[in-house]
Design a protein around this motif. Structure first.
Motif, PDB file in Angstrom:
ATOM      1  N   TYR A  62     -55.669  21.343  -6.639  1.00 21.99           N
ATOM      2  CA  TYR A  62     -56.493  21.793  -7.779  1.00 21.99           C
ATOM      3  C   TYR A  62     -56.101  21.008  -9.034  1.00 21.99           C
ATOM      4  N   GLU A  63     -54.791  20.917  -9.266  1.00 18.37           N
ATOM      5  CA  GLU A  63     -54.314  20.236 -10.477  1.00 18.37           C
ATOM      6  C   GLU A  63     -54.579  18.725 -10.392  1.00 18.37           C
ATOM      7  N   GLU A  64     -54.403  18.146  -9.209  1.00 21.06           N
ATOM      8  CA  GLU A  64     -54.683  16.704  -9.068  1.00 21.06           C
ATOM      9  C   GLU A  64     -56.157  16.420  -9.373  1.00 21.06           C
ATOM     10  N   LEU A  65     -57.031  17.289  -8.890  1.00 20.04           N
ATOM     11  CA  LEU A  65     -58.476  17.098  -9.140  1.00 20.04           C
ATOM     12  C   LEU A  65     -58.781  17.233 -10.623  1.00 20.04           C
ATOM     13  N   LYS A  66     -58.122  18.204 -11.260  1.00 23.66           N
ATOM     14  CA  LYS A  66     -58.331  18.423 -12.697  1.00 23.66           C
ATOM     15  C   LYS A  66     -57.873  17.194 -13.492  1.00 23.66           C
TER      16      LYS A  66
ATOM     17  N   SER B 190     -65.247  16.318 -10.022  1.00 28.39           N
ATOM     18  CA  SER B 190     -66.198  17.435  -9.901  1.00 28.39           C
ATOM     19  C   SER B 190     -65.927  18.246  -8.637  1.00 28.39           C
ATOM     20  N   VAL B 191     -65.010  17.785  -7.821  1.00 22.44           N
ATOM     21  CA  VAL B 191     -64.688  18.518  -6.585  1.00 22.44           C
ATOM     22  C   VAL B 191     -63.868  19.752  -6.947  1.00 22.44           C
TER      23      VAL B 191
ATOM     24  N   ARG C  91     -65.521  28.223  -9.392  1.00 24.38           N
ATOM     25  CA  ARG C  91     -64.400  27.262  -9.405  1.00 24.38           C
ATOM     26  C   ARG C  91     -63.062  27.923  -9.753  1.00 24.38           C
ATOM     27  N   GLN C  92     -62.871  29.165  -9.297  1.00 22.72           N
ATOM     28  CA  GLN C  92     -61.589  29.847  -9.548  1.00 22.72           C
ATOM     29  C   GLN C  92     -60.518  29.278  -8.630  1.00 22.72           C
ATOM     30  N   LEU C  93     -59.332  29.054  -9.163  1.00 24.76           N
ATOM     31  CA  LEU C  93     -58.239  28.570  -8.306  1.00 24.76           C
ATOM     32  C   LEU C  93     -57.830  29.667  -7.319  1.00 24.76           C
ATOM     33  N   ILE C  94     -57.487  30.850  -7.835  1.00 23.03           N
ATOM     34  CA  ILE C  94     -57.061  31.961  -6.973  1.00 23.03           C
ATOM     35  C   ILE C  94     -58.110  33.067  -7.050  1.00 23.03           C
ATOM     36  N   ILE C  95     -58.645  33.425  -5.913  1.00 25.99           N
ATOM     37  CA  ILE C  95     -59.658  34.485  -5.881  1.00 25.99           C
ATOM     38  C   ILE C  95     -59.012  35.730  -5.251  1.00 25.99           C
ATOM     39  N   THR C  96     -58.886  36.791  -6.036  1.00 27.01           N
ATOM     40  CA  THR C  96     -58.356  38.055  -5.508  1.00 27.01           C
ATOM     41  C   THR C  96     -59.495  39.069  -5.575  1.00 27.01           C
ATOM     42  N   PRO C  97     -60.100  39.384  -4.427  1.00 32.01           N
ATOM     43  CA  PRO C  97     -61.301  40.239  -4.442  1.00 32.01           C
ATOM     44  C   PRO C  97     -61.054  41.616  -5.049  1.00 32.01           C
ATOM     45  N   GLU C  98     -59.857  42.203  -4.813  1.00 33.96           N
ATOM     46  CA  GLU C  98     -59.601  43.520  -5.400  1.00 33.96           C
ATOM     47  C   GLU C  98     -58.616  43.347  -6.548  1.00 33.96           C
ATOM     48  N   ARG C  99     -59.018  43.880  -7.708  1.00 33.04           N
ATOM     49  CA  ARG C  99     -58.227  43.704  -8.924  1.00 33.04           C
ATOM     50  C   ARG C  99     -56.791  44.220  -8.758  1.00 33.04           C
ATOM     51  N   GLY C 100     -56.660  45.371  -8.117  1.00 39.05           N
ATOM     52  CA  GLY C 100     -55.343  45.992  -7.932  1.00 39.05           C
ATOM     53  C   GLY C 100     -54.388  45.052  -7.208  1.00 39.05           C
ATOM     54  N   MET C 101     -54.909  44.341  -6.201  1.00 41.38           N
ATOM     55  CA  MET C 101     -54.046  43.470  -5.395  1.00 41.38           C
ATOM     56  C   MET C 101     -53.600  42.262  -6.222  1.00 41.38           C
TER      57      MET C 101
END
Ligand SMILES: NC(=O)c1ccc[n+]([C@@H]2O[C@H](COP(=O)([O-])OP(=O)(O)OC[C@H]3O[C@@H](n4cnc5c(N)ncnc54)[C@H](OP(=O)(O)O)[C@@H]3O)[C@@H](O)[C@H]2O)c1
Length: 255
Positions: free
Chosen positions: A161-165, A170-171, A214-224
């Motif tokens: 992610y950081e290398e692409l940034k 655009s990937v 384009r989120q790096l970390i996707i956590t579907p449940e907020r609590g988790m």
């Protein structure tokens, strides 16, 4: 022409629901897993799809999957195939763990490498690596190897992610880090969840939204997501002790 997505582990659970979600968004979806009958059943309900039966624990099968799909110029790669095993480290058979490393780590690594090179050349494309909240924790007693494989996924994904940034690319690359999801995971892992699970449909919807945001970390449940942050901030030994306590609730013989 429809945009194309490849989803590994599409025969069940989160992968199957991500395939359905991408189909709803107008994607042609390539479905990969070992159980071809399951993939064909899913293909029948999707508007435009292709089935490729493969065992991704084998390097040559990962390479074959790439060779057979590269001409389709994917827009989305979802590295989802994976499994866990519950038990004390010294008791889980070595062969099971090596197959887990081959599937959760090596297959994801190989496919990310091969498709990312194409995506970078064309300056387009999205990769979703299915990790787990386990990949945000310092370790997972009673699921030591599984947690380690998922830590690999979050670490690898973050670095790319950081290398692409830095390259102003655009990937996009993301890691999906859900807590318990109601799928066939538990029957494969010989476990039961100690905490409430979310549905695979909900997880997939949040995953696809996060991917295109384009989120790096996707956590579907907020609590988790909050629990993972707390575990990262706490002293490592305390985090390991708490995770160990939670993990022991997953053992079936404790019912
Ligand atoms: N369920 C959860 O609580 C949870 C939480 C966080 C993360 N995850 C992750 O989510 C991903 C999907 O798991 P799930 O929960 O949806 O479990 P699942 O219902 O058991 O699905 C696992 C999928 O992976 C495929 N797969 C396993 N080994 C494979 C191999 N050698 N080659 C090709 N495909 C293979 C399976 O297909 P075949 O058996 O047909 O090959 C199946 O489609 C995994 O990476 C898992 O670690 C799950």
């Amino acid at each position: 022409m429809a945009r194309t997505a490849l989803v590994t582990g599409a025969s069940s659970g989160i992968g199957r629901e991500i395939a359905r979600e991408l189909d709803k968004r107008g994607f042609r979806v390539i479905l990969a897993a070992r159980r071809e009958d399951r993939l064909r059943e899913l293909a029948e309900e999707l508007s435009d799809s292709r089935v490729i039966a493969c065992d991704l624990s084998r390097r040559e099968e990962c390479e074959r999957l790439y060779e057979e799909t590269k001409a389709e110029r994917l827009t989305v790669l979802v590295n989802n195939a994976g499994f866990g095993k519950l038990g004390r480290f010294e008791e889980i058979p070595l062969d099971d763990e090596l197959a887990m490393i081959d599937t959760n780590v090596k297959a994801l690594h190989i496919l990310t490498k091969l498709f990312l090179q194409d995506f970078i050349r064309e300056d387009r494309g999205y990769i979703l690596n299915v990790a787990s909240s386990a990949g945000l924790m310092p370790g997972g007693p009673l699921m030591a190897t599984y947690y380690a494989t998922k830590a690999y996924v979050t670490s690898l994904t973050g670095a790319i992610y950081e290398e692409l940034k830095q390259a102003d690319s655009s990937v996009s690359i993301s890691a999906l880090c859900p807590g318990p999801v109601d799928t066939e995971f538990n029957s494969v892992a010989n476990a039961q969840f100690g905490v409430k699970s979310i549905s695979a449909e909900y997880c997939a919807k949040r995953a696809v939204e996060g991917l295109f945001a384009r989120q790096l970390i996707i956590t579907p449940e907020r609590g988790m997501g909050l629990a993972a942050k707390a575990a990262q901030l706490a002293p490592r030994r305390i985090s390991l002790a708490i995770t160990g306590q939670l993990q022991s609730g997953k053992q079936k013989d404790k019912e």
